[in-house]
Design an enzyme around this catalytic site. Structure first.
Site, mmCIF file in Angstrom:
data_model
loop_
_atom_site.group_PDB
_atom_site.id
_atom_site.type_symbol
_atom_site.label_atom_id
_atom_site.label_comp_id
_atom_site.label_asym_id
_atom_site.label_seq_id
_atom_site.Cartn_x
_atom_site.Cartn_y
_atom_site.Cartn_z
ATOM 1 C CE LYS A 11 -4.006 -2.205 2.182
ATOM 2 N NZ LYS A 11 -5.086 -2.043 3.208
ATOM 3 C CE1 TYR A 18 -9.526 -2.888 0.051
ATOM 4 C CE2 TYR A 18 -8.705 -0.941 -1.065
ATOM 5 C CZ TYR A 18 -8.484 -2.053 -0.268
ATOM 6 O OH TYR A 18 -7.226 -2.324 0.210
ATOM 7 N NE ARG A 41 -7.079 -13.539 5.865
ATOM 8 C CZ ARG A 41 -7.535 -12.336 5.622
ATOM 9 N NH1 ARG A 41 -7.268 -11.716 4.482
ATOM 10 N NH2 ARG A 41 -8.241 -11.699 6.527
ATOM 11 C CG ASN A 85 -3.755 -2.287 6.703
ATOM 12 O OD1 ASN A 85 -3.611 -1.932 5.543
ATOM 13 N ND2 ASN A 85 -4.713 -3.111 7.082
ATOM 14 C CG HIS A 116 -5.641 -6.293 -0.002
ATOM 15 N ND1 HIS A 116 -6.811 -6.365 0.697
ATOM 16 C CD2 HIS A 116 -5.749 -7.162 -1.037
ATOM 17 C CE1 HIS A 116 -7.621 -7.237 0.083
ATOM 18 N NE2 HIS A 116 -6.995 -7.729 -0.969
ATOM 19 C CD GLU A 144 -8.933 -9.434 -3.497
ATOM 20 O OE1 GLU A 144 -9.824 -9.158 -2.677
ATOM 21 O OE2 GLU A 144 -7.770 -9.731 -3.157
HETATM 22 P P1 CMP Z 1 -7.637 -4.438 3.451
HETATM 23 O O1 CMP Z 1 -7.225 -5.860 3.702
HETATM 24 O O2 CMP Z 1 -6.988 -3.764 2.323
HETATM 25 O O3 CMP Z 1 -9.232 -4.401 3.238
HETATM 26 C C1 CMP Z 1 -10.013 -3.271 3.589
HETATM 27 C C2 CMP Z 1 -9.206 -2.197 4.245
HETATM 28 O O4 CMP Z 1 -9.948 -1.176 4.884
HETATM 29 C C3 CMP Z 1 -8.361 -2.785 5.340
HETATM 30 O O5 CMP Z 1 -7.337 -3.581 4.775
HETATM 31 C C4 CMP Z 1 -7.922 -1.536 6.097
HETATM 32 O O6 CMP Z 1 -6.735 -0.991 5.597
HETATM 33 C C5 CMP Z 1 -9.043 -0.534 5.776
HETATM 34 N N1 CMP Z 1 -9.743 -0.082 6.963
HETATM 35 C C6 CMP Z 1 -9.808 1.185 7.379
HETATM 36 N N2 CMP Z 1 -10.548 1.286 8.485
HETATM 37 C C7 CMP Z 1 -10.971 0.046 8.789
HETATM 38 C C8 CMP Z 1 -11.777 -0.497 9.829
HETATM 39 N N3 CMP Z 1 -12.291 0.274 10.806
HETATM 40 N N4 CMP Z 1 -12.007 -1.830 9.824
HETATM 41 C C9 CMP Z 1 -11.497 -2.624 8.835
HETATM 42 N N5 CMP Z 1 -10.726 -2.156 7.837
HETATM 43 C C10 CMP Z 1 -10.460 -0.834 7.817
#
Ligand code: CMP
Length: 139
Positions: free
Chosen positions: A10, A50, A86, A113, A116, A127
């Site tokens: 990311k 998303y 994961r 974070n 993904h 995906e």
């Molecule tokens: P990702 O695995 O990319 O899938 C959805 C993303 O939403 C997740 O990682 C987080 O980076 C982002 N995100 C932001 N806020 C939240 C939240 N409160 N709960 C879950 N995902 C979140």
């Protein structure tokens, strides 16, 4: 079984020059990068990717974040690749992520974070197809 999953490094990670650091952790976990490209996602691309989250309160911020800089999209191959990926990523929220995971090591927040990863084989296939043509994947 040897399977494939889809990964994104990311914008928070590319910004901090962590493409290699993240990839090294993926490789050390037993995954092989069989496709990789650095892209600037468009808003439409991020919204489509998303779409499953579009009713969530964090959706708009998530899309803005994902287009705030380049990302590296990758196809990873290995034994039970979805679970392997994961496990090495760690929990979505870095505050909950285990020691030694990518998110514990590098992530800044639940939004920023760093990575993904697909959550199932079915979603991995969807995906992967969203970002890669079959001939771009070389196993
Ligand atoms: P990702 O695995 O990319 O899938 C959805 C993303 O939403 C997740 O990682 C987080 O980076 C982002 N995100 C932001 N806020 C939240 C939240 N409160 N709960 C879950 N995902 C979140």
């Amino acid at each position: 079984a040897v399977t494939r999953t889809f990964s994104i490094i990311k914008p928070d990670a590319t910004r901090r020059n962590l493409t290699g650091g993240v990839t090294k952790m993926l490789e050390e976990a037993g995954l092989r990068v069989v496709a990789s490209k650095r892209i600037q996602m468009t808003k439409e691309q991020a919204e489509g990717f998303y779409a499953v989250h579009k009713e969530r309160p964090f959706f708009n911020d998530l899309v803005s974040f994902m287009i705030s800089g380049p990302v590296v999209v990758q196809v990873l191959e290995g034994e039970d690749a979805v679970k392997c990926n994961r496990d090495v990523m760690g929990a979505t929220n870095p505050a909950d992520a285990a020691e030694g995971t990518i998110r514990k090591t590098y992530a800044e927040s639940i939004e920023a974070n760093s990575v993904h990863g697909s959550d199932s084989d079915e979603n991995a296939a969807i995906e992967i197809a969203y970002f890669f043509k079959p001939e771009e994947i070389v196993g």
